[in-house]
Design an enzyme around this catalytic site. Structure first.
Site, PDB file in Angstrom:
ATOM      1  N   GLU A 148      26.720  34.471  45.156  1.00  0.00           N
ATOM      2  CA  GLU A 148      25.847  33.917  46.205  1.00  0.00           C
ATOM      3  C   GLU A 148      26.528  32.850  47.060  1.00  0.00           C
ATOM      4  O   GLU A 148      26.139  31.687  47.083  1.00  0.00           O
ATOM      5  CB  GLU A 148      24.561  33.362  45.593  1.00  0.00           C
ATOM      6  CG  GLU A 148      23.677  34.417  44.988  1.00  0.00           C
ATOM      7  CD  GLU A 148      22.341  33.887  44.511  1.00  0.00           C
ATOM      8  OE1 GLU A 148      21.396  34.698  44.375  1.00  0.00           O
ATOM      9  OE2 GLU A 148      22.216  32.652  44.283  1.00  0.00           O
ATOM     10  N   GLU A 161      21.220  40.526  40.242  1.00  0.00           N
ATOM     11  CA  GLU A 161      20.116  39.650  39.835  1.00  0.00           C
ATOM     12  C   GLU A 161      18.831  40.147  40.466  1.00  0.00           C
ATOM     13  O   GLU A 161      18.794  40.483  41.652  1.00  0.00           O
ATOM     14  CB  GLU A 161      20.313  38.193  40.294  1.00  0.00           C
ATOM     15  CG  GLU A 161      21.347  37.395  39.561  1.00  0.00           C
ATOM     16  CD  GLU A 161      21.413  35.949  40.035  1.00  0.00           C
ATOM     17  OE1 GLU A 161      20.384  35.440  40.569  1.00  0.00           O
ATOM     18  OE2 GLU A 161      22.475  35.330  39.884  1.00  0.00           O
TER      19      GLU A 161
END
Length: 458
Positions: free
Chosen positions: A178, A360
């Site tokens: 991320e 995720e």
């Protein structure tokens, strides 16, 4: 401590078969679960420093103990084995293996990951290693951190260490987790470590972490035979909070900052238009070729759509807006719209044309989710959300998305950054006073679902 096998629940699944070889897993990150913050030579990260800034983390929580995974990893691997996952995505703590960020190696830190990887392989669980999940050594931050162009070289040297030590047993590698979240929160919004709000610094960090990614890909390709390499991106449809022209423009700008400026540079070889104009002063000849290195898969973290609005006083003139009135939300305020998952998978498929691993996907709550009198933790909202998202993933598969695997976030309730321990995403409950692990109903459902999906795929 060993657990009894996770009891599988006969919850109706209503989910059709998956492609042969589809991978089911779960994810964590080093700072969020390991603890042992000062043990065996580990040095502070920028998140250790951030946690000690007054009022920045709920309840003054820190990652000092977290889930004590450093000492309880064998118990946690046993839990994963009992649930039936085929893979575990974890991150390596840079300050645990290189306490100063570079130079002298900490053998005790490397030994921990040797033990973890070996235990995973013994349990039949494939290790997926992420090199960076937000915990830059504080010693490197003291030299400018990611705002220093030398950071790409620091990261490459760290990648060499990890590839040489673990590449004989780990072939699945993610360079970063991320990029957009830790750069925006840490350098534009000031919500995360190292708590900077400066447009110029943010632009440098975007470009330097992209350079680091490219260098990491080259290291892994050179040193790990048969390496399967990707990067993990937070990818959420970005929409205006309302149809006002300034909010439409804000959403387009936020989309570039959140979704596009990293994978576009890494996979397509250029920055999206608004970022390209702003970042040009930091781009040197040859940089884009260094960034755009061949990868094998696209890692997608997805939770909810984003809504953006104009904020004239903000670093980028835009920020988070409220979801439309009437849209359901979780109790941590995140929109509930599983159909956005299908949208994100189709957007990434069309734009990047790579196999996708959902690295995720999960549901967070502020509920303590404590066991009832029978020891059961009924987390119905999480279970329903996961089932709805997996249905949307199946729909995307039917519509042509090349999705190869799915990792639920998270295996354990853990340290959730600014939310501390008051926000829980785990499919396994952790009592942070005793460190007792208790599988929730969502873990039992996931176990049953994996068993059913694997049976149908075979």
């Amino acid at each position: 401590m060993e657990h009894k096998a996770v009891e599988r629940r006969a919850t109706p699944l209503l989910i059709p078969g998956f492609p042969t070889g589809f991978l089911w897993g779960t994810s964590t990150s080093a700072f969020q679960v390991e603890g042992a913050a000062t043990e065996d030579g580990r040095a502070p990260s920028i998140w250790d420093s951030f946690c000690r800034l007054k009022g920045r983390v709920d309840n003054g929580d820190t990652g000092d103990v977290a889930c004590d995974h450093y000492h309880r990893y064998a118990e946690d691997v046993a839990l994963m084995r009992d649930i039936g996952v085929g893979a575990y995505r974890f991150s390596i703590s840079w300050p645990r293996v290189l306490p100063r960020g570079r130079g002298v190696v900490n053998e005790a830190g490397l030994d921990f990951y040797d033990r973890l990887i070996d235990r995973l392989l013994e349990a039949g669980i494939e290790p997926w290693a992420c090199l960076y999940h937000w915990d830059l050594p504080q010693a490197l931050q003291d030299h400018g951190g990611w705002a220093n162009r030398d950071s790409a070289g620091w990261y490459a040297d760290y990648a060499v260490l990890c590839a040489r030590r673990f590449g004989d047993r780990v072939t699945r590698w993610a360079t970063f987790n991320e990029f957009s979240v830790f750069t925006l929160f840490g350098y534009a919004l000031g919500w995360g470590a190292p708590s900077v709000s400066d447009r110029g610094e943010h632009l440098k960090v975007i470009h330097h972490t992209n350079l680091a990614h490219g260098a990491g890909v080259d290291v892994l390709r050179d040193l790990v035979p048969g390496a399967s390499i990707g990067a993990v991106h937070s990818f959420q449809p970005c929409r205006p909070a309302d149809p006002a022209p300034e909010n439409v423009e804000a959403a387009a700008r936020f989309d570039e900052l959140w979704n596009l400026c990293f994978p576009d540079a890494q996979i397509l070889g250029h920055y999206p238009p608004r970022i390209a104009r702003a970042i040009e002063p930091h781009v040197q000849p040859g940089d884009m070729a260094r960034i755009c290195r061949p990868v094998d898969w696209f890692g997608m973290n997805h939770y909810a759509p984003l809504f953006a609005q104009a904020e004239p006083g903000a670093v980028w003139g835009c920020g988070f807006g409220a979801p439309p009135e009437g849209m359901p939300r979780t109790d941590i305020g995140w929109p509930l719209q599983p159909s956005a998952f299908h949208e994100a998978l189709m957007q990434a498929t069309a734009r990047y044309r790579l196999p996708i691993y959902v690295t995720e996907n999960g549901y967070g709550t502020k509920s303590p989710e404590a066991p009832d009198a029978q020891g059961i933790i009924m987390d119905r909202e999480r279970l329903d959300y996961l089932q709805a998202c997996i249905h949307e993933m199946v729909r995307a598969l039917k519509d042509g998305a090349d999705v190869r695997g799915y990792f639920v976030w998270s295996l354990l309730d853990n340290f959730e950054w600014g939310g501390g321990y008051g926000t829980r995403f785990g499919i396994v409950h952790v009592d942070f006073e005793t460190q007792k692990r208790t599988p929730k109903e969502s873990a039992k459902w996931y176990s049953t679902m994996i068993g059913g999906a694997l049976g149908r795929a075979s």
